[in-house]
Design a protein around this motif. Structure first.
Motif, mmCIF file in Angstrom:
data_model
loop_
_atom_site.group_PDB
_atom_site.id
_atom_site.type_symbol
_atom_site.label_atom_id
_atom_site.label_comp_id
_atom_site.label_asym_id
_atom_site.label_seq_id
_atom_site.Cartn_x
_atom_site.Cartn_y
_atom_site.Cartn_z
ATOM 1 N N GLN A 214 0.826 -1.209 0.000
ATOM 2 C CA GLN A 214 0.000 0.000 0.000
ATOM 3 C C GLN A 214 0.862 1.261 0.000
ATOM 4 O O GLN A 214 0.445 2.292 -0.547
ATOM 5 C CB GLN A 214 -0.953 -0.012 1.193
ATOM 6 C CG GLN A 214 -2.032 -1.079 1.058
ATOM 7 C CD GLN A 214 -3.043 -1.058 2.183
ATOM 8 O OE1 GLN A 214 -2.894 -0.302 3.146
ATOM 9 N NE2 GLN A 214 -4.064 -1.887 2.081
ATOM 10 N N MET A 215 2.029 1.214 0.596
ATOM 11 C CA MET A 215 2.934 2.368 0.538
ATOM 12 C C MET A 215 3.387 2.623 -0.901
ATOM 13 O O MET A 215 3.503 3.776 -1.341
ATOM 14 C CB MET A 215 4.143 2.135 1.451
ATOM 15 C CG MET A 215 3.835 2.179 2.950
ATOM 16 S SD MET A 215 3.144 3.747 3.495
ATOM 17 C CE MET A 215 1.409 3.320 3.612
ATOM 18 N N ILE A 216 3.661 1.539 -1.638
ATOM 19 C CA ILE A 216 4.034 1.680 -3.053
ATOM 20 C C ILE A 216 2.875 2.305 -3.830
ATOM 21 O O ILE A 216 3.056 3.226 -4.628
ATOM 22 C CB ILE A 216 4.414 0.319 -3.650
ATOM 23 C CG1 ILE A 216 5.714 -0.196 -3.001
ATOM 24 C CG2 ILE A 216 4.573 0.405 -5.164
ATOM 25 C CD1 ILE A 216 6.081 -1.613 -3.409
ATOM 26 N N GLN A 217 1.656 1.807 -3.555
ATOM 27 C CA GLN A 217 0.472 2.331 -4.238
ATOM 28 C C GLN A 217 0.243 3.797 -3.899
ATOM 29 O O GLN A 217 -0.109 4.611 -4.765
ATOM 30 C CB GLN A 217 -0.743 1.489 -3.826
ATOM 31 C CG GLN A 217 -1.994 1.776 -4.633
ATOM 32 C CD GLN A 217 -3.136 0.844 -4.248
ATOM 33 O OE1 GLN A 217 -3.053 0.135 -3.248
ATOM 34 N NE2 GLN A 217 -4.191 0.841 -5.035
ATOM 35 N N LEU A 218 0.467 4.176 -2.616
ATOM 36 C CA LEU A 218 0.281 5.557 -2.165
ATOM 37 C C LEU A 218 1.224 6.505 -2.902
ATOM 38 O O LEU A 218 0.796 7.524 -3.479
ATOM 39 C CB LEU A 218 0.519 5.640 -0.649
ATOM 40 C CG LEU A 218 0.498 7.032 -0.018
ATOM 41 C CD1 LEU A 218 -0.874 7.669 -0.147
ATOM 42 C CD2 LEU A 218 0.906 6.954 1.463
ATOM 43 N N LEU A 219 2.526 6.183 -2.873
ATOM 44 C CA LEU A 219 3.496 7.063 -3.531
ATOM 45 C C LEU A 219 3.317 7.056 -5.045
ATOM 46 O O LEU A 219 3.517 8.082 -5.706
ATOM 47 C CB LEU A 219 4.920 6.644 -3.164
ATOM 48 C CG LEU A 219 5.341 6.815 -1.702
ATOM 49 C CD1 LEU A 219 6.841 6.604 -1.564
ATOM 50 C CD2 LEU A 219 4.966 8.179 -1.162
ATOM 51 N N LEU A 220 2.923 5.905 -5.596
ATOM 52 C CA LEU A 220 2.729 5.805 -7.043
ATOM 53 C C LEU A 220 1.619 6.757 -7.497
ATOM 54 O O LEU A 220 1.761 7.471 -8.500
ATOM 55 C CB LEU A 220 2.387 4.359 -7.419
ATOM 56 C CG LEU A 220 2.515 3.976 -8.890
ATOM 57 C CD1 LEU A 220 3.939 4.151 -9.380
ATOM 58 C CD2 LEU A 220 2.060 2.531 -9.094
#
Length: 634
Positions: free
Chosen positions: A512-518
């Motif tokens: 979810q952190m990857i999705q957030l920054l993406l």
């Protein structure tokens, strides 16, 4: 007013008659006059001592205690002075000189006590030592007169008053005048009435002293008047002692009683009119008092409940250990608080928030208990309904999320089929299609693609909660590296300058952190400056509150470091009126042909941040760029 005038008239009449009677006695026999006046002053002196001694605990100022004790010894010496008078013939060998010596001895004790009382005002002293001091001084005076006979002569037959007597009387007068001035300086220590009595008493005491400085016949009019003034001065001191030791304390006591009665009435009214149930029991737990609220709520009347045990309200919801713990708590002197489920007279169950407090006496021994209880039945019902509705809503949300996930997943299959057949048609019949047909095929493929993006985003939104992973330590530097790698083609295409600082490790879901920054960095590139685009990424420690995603309350997490992240660009910016709306589902600020997107990306970001206990918001200046802030915790 009339009663007071009558009182003053009777008092004045009494003193006029008394002095007239004494003066008539003087005309008949000076010895009788002298004996009676001295007897009056002796009785007054001992009365002053008796009143002072028995009211010593009520006299706050030792000024009056010192004067009261001194008058015991003054009266004692005045007895010898009276008996030593030449006409009494108890001490015939000494003549009138003995009476004069004892008079002067008594006056020295009296005036020095006045002076000392004023000088040592507002100071405390030991009564035992004071008695010893007076006993010693008076004993030495009497011994110097009767045994050692070293006390200077005060009167010589045929000559009159001696020089020592005159000097002593002037010295006593000077001390008395000094005491009067000292009294005037300390007038604020007394009530006006007491101050006036003391002031007049001190002043009229001067006359008897000056009257004996004349070298005339001892029985003249000045000497007669001196005894009248002595009686009046002593009586005024007695009035002061009575005022300070009896009248004023008892008036204050009466005022306190009246005030306490009023406070008791207020307290009684507060207890009687309280909406809370108030119960008082004795040490054994037998009910001694209940207020009207108790009767109204429980249905028991006072006559039914007084003398009973509170166990009559038991509902059977608690075991024996619970009540033992309650009794152990209150018997140890501590307050017991708990929510009780009790039973009314008609058997109806009700909820009560109860506080039981021990009541102790002056020896700190528990003598009774007071219980204050509030009927919270309606609140408990409302809370239960709220819990049930919350559970229903949670269950409904979970079903909706699951439905959205399943529906979105199932919708992808017909979309793939539509896409495949549209592409087959476009390839197989490309030569035979006119431009209109090709345009329609492009519309179909574009619409399908947008539908696919929308469904994919809906799946991502539903997976934030339903398929979220357990939190672990996540390196945001590594997450940023992965995101920038995924966006590398777009970054190169737009020639975006990326500026990033070292990011912390946080506790969260790595995917979810990857999705957030993406999403956030992708938006910063998408809506960035077309000429010289920049994206800046940084983080710093931050003090903030945390909102639990499962509870609608804000609290501060202890022993966790909050981090404030920021992703900013120098792009087109956002109008301030839309800064909150951009996080809503399907909220778009631009047409699809200008900027692509489904309007779900920022909603996903918001849900991810809130799942991690943080907050997300945006700040922007239209035409200059936007900054997206969010908080996470390590």
């Amino acid at each position: 007013m009339l009663n007071r005038s009558l009182y003053y008239f009777k008092t004045l009449l009494f003193w006029v008659l008394l002095f007239c009677g004494l003066y008539i006695c003087n005309l008949y026999s000076y010895i009788v006059f002298h004996s009676l006046t001295e007897l009056f002053t002796i009785v007054i002196a001992f009365s002053i001592f008796i009143f002072t001694w028995h009211s010593r605990h009520l006299l706050k100022d030792h000024f009056f205690l010192l004067i009261g004790i001194s008058y015991f010894f003054v009266g004692f010496v005045d007895i010898f002075h009276t008996l030593a008078h030449e006409g009494i013939n108890i001490f015939p060998a000494h003549g009138e000189n003995l009476s004069a010596q004892l008079w002067l001895c008594a006056r020295y004790v009296q005036i020095l006590s006045f002076f000392g009382a004023v000088f040592f005002m507002n100071r405390e002293f030991n009564r035992k030592y004071l008695f010893i001091l007076y006993s010693t001084v008076v004993s030495l005076c009497l011994l110097s007169i009767f045994k050692w006979q070293i006390f200077p002569d005060c009167y010589i037959e045929g000559v009159g008053v001696t020089t020592f007597r005159v000097i002593s009387e002037f010295a006593v007068t000077l001390l008395l005048i000094t005491a009067v001035f000292m009294l005037m300086k300390s007038r604020n220590s007394f009530t006006l009435y007491v101050y006036r009595l003391l002031y007049i008493s001190f002043l009229i005491t001067i006359f008897p002293e000056l009257s004996f400085t004349t070298n005339t016949f001892i029985y003249n009019i000045f000497h007669v008047s001196a005894h009248f003034f002595k009686i009046a001065a002593s009586f005024l001191i007695l009035k002061v002692i009575i005022e300070m030791g009896l009248v004023r304390p008892y008036n204050l006591m009466l005022e306190d009683m009246l005030e306490s009665r009023d406070e008791l009435k207020k307290l009684s009214a507060a207890v009687e009119q309280s909406a809370d149930m108030i119960v008082i029991t004795n040490f054994k737990g037998t009910i001694e008092y209940v207020n009207p609220a108790f009767e109204t709520i429980t249905g028991f009347s006072k006559s039914e409940i007084i003398g009973c045990n509170p166990s009559i309200l038991k509902s059977g919801k608690y075991d024996r250990e619970f009540y033992e713990a309650m009794w152990n708590t209150i018997l140890s002197g501590r307050v017991f608080q708990h929510a009780f489920i009790n039973k009314k007279k008609d058997g109806t169950v009700f909820y009560e928030d109860k506080t039981i407090t021990p009541i102790t006496n002056e020896q700190n021994i528990i003598i009774s208990f007071i219980s204050i209880g509030r009927d919270v039945t309606e609140r408990k019902r409302a809370e239960q309904e709220l819990i049930e509705r919350s559970n229903e809503l949670l269950h409904s949300n979970q079903e909706l999320e699951q439905y959205a996930y399943v529906a979105s997943h199932d919708l992808l299959e017909p979309l793939r089929m539509t896409t495949n057949y549209a592409q087959l048609l476009s390839k197989k019949y490309a030569d035979s299609m006119d431009d209109t047909s090709k345009k329609y095929i492009d519309y179909i493929l574009g619409g399908v693609q947008r539908m696919r993006s929308l469904i994919t985003d809906l799946l991502s939104f539903s997976r934030v909660t339903s398929q979220g992973k357990q939190f672990k330590s996540v390196s945001m530097n590594k997450v940023l590296k992965i995101v920038l790698s995924n966006l590398e083609p777009l970054i190169d295409e737009r020639k975006v300058n990326i500026y990033s600082e070292t990011l912390p490790d946080i506790s969260g879901d790595r995917t979810q952190m990857i999705q957030l920054l993406l999403n956030l960095i992708g938006n910063a590139i998408k809506f960035g400056n077309m000429i010289d685009p920049e994206v800046r990424i940084w983080a710093k420690p931050h003090h903030c509150s945390v909102k639990d995603s499962n509870k609608e309350e804000v609290f501060t997490l202890p022993r966790r470091t909050a981090w404030l992240f920021c992703i900013s660009d120098n792009g087109i910016g956002i109008d301030n009126q839309y800064l909150e709306r951009i996080f809503y589902m399907f909220e778009r600020l631009h047409a699809r042909n200008v900027y692509e997107g489904t309007g779900i990306g920022l909603s996903i970001c918001k849900k991810i941040v809130e799942r991690h206990g943080g907050n997300i918001w945006a700040e922007s200046v239209e035409g200059e760029g936007s900054s997206f802030y969010f908080t996470l915790f390590s």
